[in-house]
Design a protein around this motif. Sequence first.
Motif, PDB file in Angstrom:
ATOM      1  N   TYR A 112      16.740  -7.257   0.493  1.00 22.51           N
ATOM      2  CA  TYR A 112      15.551  -6.724  -0.888  1.00 22.51           C
ATOM      3  C   TYR A 112      13.924  -7.893  -0.659  1.00 22.51           C
ATOM      4  N   THR A 113      13.557  -8.360   0.477  1.00 22.30           N
ATOM      5  CA  THR A 113      12.843  -8.901   0.667  1.00 22.30           C
ATOM      6  C   THR A 113      11.828  -7.739   2.054  1.00 22.30           C
ATOM      7  N   LEU A 114      12.375  -6.184   1.849  1.00 18.92           N
ATOM      8  CA  LEU A 114      11.591  -5.772   2.328  1.00 18.92           C
ATOM      9  C   LEU A 114      10.574  -4.208   1.518  1.00 18.92           C
ATOM     10  N   VAL A 115      11.493  -5.088   0.006  1.00 18.37           N
ATOM     11  CA  VAL A 115      10.152  -4.831  -1.358  1.00 18.37           C
ATOM     12  C   VAL A 115       9.079  -5.369  -1.626  1.00 18.37           C
ATOM     13  N   THR A 116      10.099  -6.986  -1.640  1.00 13.44           N
ATOM     14  CA  THR A 116       9.586  -8.484  -2.708  1.00 13.44           C
ATOM     15  C   THR A 116       8.768  -8.548  -1.526  1.00 13.44           C
ATOM     16  N   SER A 117       8.493  -8.680  -0.442  1.00 14.49           N
ATOM     17  CA  SER A 117       7.239  -9.446   0.341  1.00 14.49           C
ATOM     18  C   SER A 117       6.227  -8.569   0.422  1.00 14.49           C
ATOM     19  N   GLN A 118       5.952  -6.990   0.118  1.00 14.06           N
ATOM     20  CA  GLN A 118       4.979  -6.484  -0.840  1.00 14.06           C
ATOM     21  C   GLN A 118       4.346  -7.334  -1.718  1.00 14.06           C
ATOM     22  N   PHE A 119       4.540  -8.085  -2.199  1.00 13.40           N
ATOM     23  CA  PHE A 119       3.963  -8.523  -3.981  1.00 13.40           C
ATOM     24  C   PHE A 119       3.497  -9.928  -4.033  1.00 13.40           C
ATOM     25  N   LEU A 120       3.690 -10.578  -2.409  1.00 11.92           N
ATOM     26  CA  LEU A 120       3.490 -11.635  -1.833  1.00 11.92           C
ATOM     27  C   LEU A 120       1.624 -11.726  -1.087  1.00 11.92           C
ATOM     28  N   HIS A 121       0.745 -12.810  -1.482  1.00 11.62           N
ATOM     29  CA  HIS A 121      -0.539 -12.800  -0.608  1.00 11.62           C
ATOM     30  C   HIS A 121      -0.202 -14.487  -0.147  1.00 11.62           C
ATOM     31  N   GLY A 122      -0.607 -14.406   1.167  1.00  7.18           N
ATOM     32  CA  GLY A 122      -1.138 -15.832   1.579  1.00  7.18           C
ATOM     33  C   GLY A 122      -2.651 -16.673   0.770  1.00  7.18           C
ATOM     34  N   GLY A 123      -3.238 -16.187   0.202  1.00  8.92           N
ATOM     35  CA  GLY A 123      -4.231 -16.456  -0.070  1.00  8.92           C
ATOM     36  C   GLY A 123      -5.238 -15.784  -1.233  1.00  8.92           C
ATOM     37  N   ILE A 124      -6.636 -16.110  -1.460  1.00  7.77           N
ATOM     38  CA  ILE A 124      -7.299 -15.191  -2.099  1.00  7.77           C
ATOM     39  C   ILE A 124      -7.651 -14.107  -1.853  1.00  7.77           C
ATOM     40  N   MET A 125      -8.570 -14.051   0.049  1.00  5.10           N
ATOM     41  CA  MET A 125      -9.168 -12.946   0.888  1.00  5.10           C
ATOM     42  C   MET A 125      -8.008 -12.485   0.825  1.00  5.10           C
ATOM     43  N   HIS A 126      -6.557 -12.452   1.376  1.00 10.77           N
ATOM     44  CA  HIS A 126      -5.916 -11.606   1.293  1.00 10.77           C
ATOM     45  C   HIS A 126      -5.544 -10.398   0.581  1.00 10.77           C
ATOM     46  N   ILE A 127      -4.905 -11.483  -0.730  1.00 10.21           N
ATOM     47  CA  ILE A 127      -5.162 -10.146  -1.973  1.00 10.21           C
ATOM     48  C   ILE A 127      -6.444  -9.629  -2.636  1.00 10.21           C
ATOM     49  N   GLY A 128      -7.703  -9.832  -2.478  1.00  8.34           N
ATOM     50  CA  GLY A 128      -8.628  -9.338  -2.564  1.00  8.34           C
ATOM     51  C   GLY A 128      -9.103  -8.635  -1.498  1.00  8.34           C
ATOM     52  N   GLY A 129      -8.331  -8.744  -0.309  1.00  7.84           N
ATOM     53  CA  GLY A 129      -8.674  -6.770   0.003  1.00  7.84           C
ATOM     54  C   GLY A 129      -8.086  -6.211   0.327  1.00  7.84           C
ATOM     55  N   ASN A 130      -6.728  -7.043  -0.102  1.00  8.60           N
ATOM     56  CA  ASN A 130      -5.546  -5.149  -0.340  1.00  8.60           C
ATOM     57  C   ASN A 130      -5.873  -5.175  -1.672  1.00  8.60           C
ATOM     58  N   MET A 131      -6.163  -5.499  -2.761  1.00  6.67           N
ATOM     59  CA  MET A 131      -5.945  -4.567  -3.967  1.00  6.67           C
ATOM     60  C   MET A 131      -7.584  -4.077  -4.142  1.00  6.67           C
ATOM     61  N   LEU A 132      -8.962  -4.602  -3.052  1.00  2.00           N
ATOM     62  CA  LEU A 132      -9.972  -3.446  -3.108  1.00  2.00           C
ATOM     63  C   LEU A 132      -9.593  -2.080  -2.708  1.00  2.00           C
ATOM     64  N   PHE A 133      -8.752  -2.511  -0.565  1.00  4.17           N
ATOM     65  CA  PHE A 133      -8.567  -1.198  -0.347  1.00  4.17           C
ATOM     66  C   PHE A 133      -7.675  -0.233  -1.384  1.00  4.17           C
ATOM     67  N   LEU A 134      -6.336  -0.767  -2.423  1.00  3.28           N
ATOM     68  CA  LEU A 134      -5.721  -0.086  -2.473  1.00  3.28           C
ATOM     69  C   LEU A 134      -5.871   0.872  -4.278  1.00  3.28           C
ATOM     70  N   TRP A 135      -7.522  -0.200  -5.057  1.00  2.00           N
ATOM     71  CA  TRP A 135      -8.662   0.130  -5.942  1.00  2.00           C
ATOM     72  C   TRP A 135      -9.095   1.912  -5.319  1.00  2.00           C
ATOM     73  N   ILE A 136      -9.679   1.429  -4.522  1.00  2.00           N
ATOM     74  CA  ILE A 136     -10.648   2.377  -2.994  1.00  2.00           C
ATOM     75  C   ILE A 136      -9.544   3.538  -3.037  1.00  2.00           C
ATOM     76  N   PHE A 137      -8.914   3.808  -2.909  1.00  2.00           N
ATOM     77  CA  PHE A 137      -7.801   4.684  -2.225  1.00  2.00           C
ATOM     78  C   PHE A 137      -6.549   5.739  -2.765  1.00  2.00           C
ATOM     79  N   GLY A 138      -6.031   4.704  -3.871  1.00  5.53           N
ATOM     80  CA  GLY A 138      -5.213   5.081  -4.383  1.00  5.53           C
ATOM     81  C   GLY A 138      -4.902   5.680  -5.339  1.00  5.53           C
ATOM     82  N   ASP A 139      -6.844   5.967  -6.320  1.00  8.48           N
ATOM     83  CA  ASP A 139      -5.994   6.559  -7.386  1.00  8.48           C
ATOM     84  C   ASP A 139      -6.542   8.059  -6.581  1.00  8.48           C
ATOM     85  N   ASN A 140      -6.200   8.440  -5.395  1.00  4.59           N
ATOM     86  CA  ASN A 140      -6.827   9.938  -5.464  1.00  4.59           C
ATOM     87  C   ASN A 140      -5.688  10.133  -4.610  1.00  4.59           C
ATOM     88  N   ILE A 141      -4.332   9.746  -3.806  1.00  3.91           N
ATOM     89  CA  ILE A 141      -3.393   9.271  -3.633  1.00  3.91           C
ATOM     90  C   ILE A 141      -1.827  10.119  -5.146  1.00  3.91           C
TER      91      ILE A 141
END
Length: 196
Positions: A62-91
Amino acid sequence: MLPIRDHNPSGRAPYVTYTLIAINVLIFLLFNLSLGEGRELNAFYYDWGMVPLHISRGQDYYTLVTSQFLHGGIMHIGGNMLFLWIFGDNIEDEMGHIGFLVFYLVSGVFAALAQWIVEPISTIVTIGASGAIAGVMGGYLLLFPKAKVDILLILIVFFRIFPIPAWIMLGVWFALQVGNGVASDPDFGGVAYWAH
């Protein structure tokens, strides 16, 4: 080289992208901030993050999925969500809402498995949406290689925003992940480059 936005408008509202961002941020706020940075947070990561040794022993799939929703710090989640925001909508626009959600989650699972293949007996916890987002970025590279992406280039005291083709920005990012993966020492924690 930090992406700021792309010049590739999508045709429909990216509800799944918005929902994934909201879920990631909510989990981060609920657990990272409430558990602090001590033993409780580490135990939470160990229970819900992907530990390669556990996968090797046939445990905690189950951790193959749950690990995708955990982040180690503000820069980690901030960077990931920025990239998802920019590229996710078109995909999401190309694949549809359900197709995009499946693609995102499967990309994250394969990314975690890539890290497991490289370090199958590691007890270092792997967390983050980076692998799923790397899949989204790969899809973007294949579908929109000529789209323009505004990047912020920071060279010591030089700051400049300018557009470049997506294939250059994403190609450089991919090359950095491979190079860092080859150069990294698997005995020390840090970034799961092979999941990227």
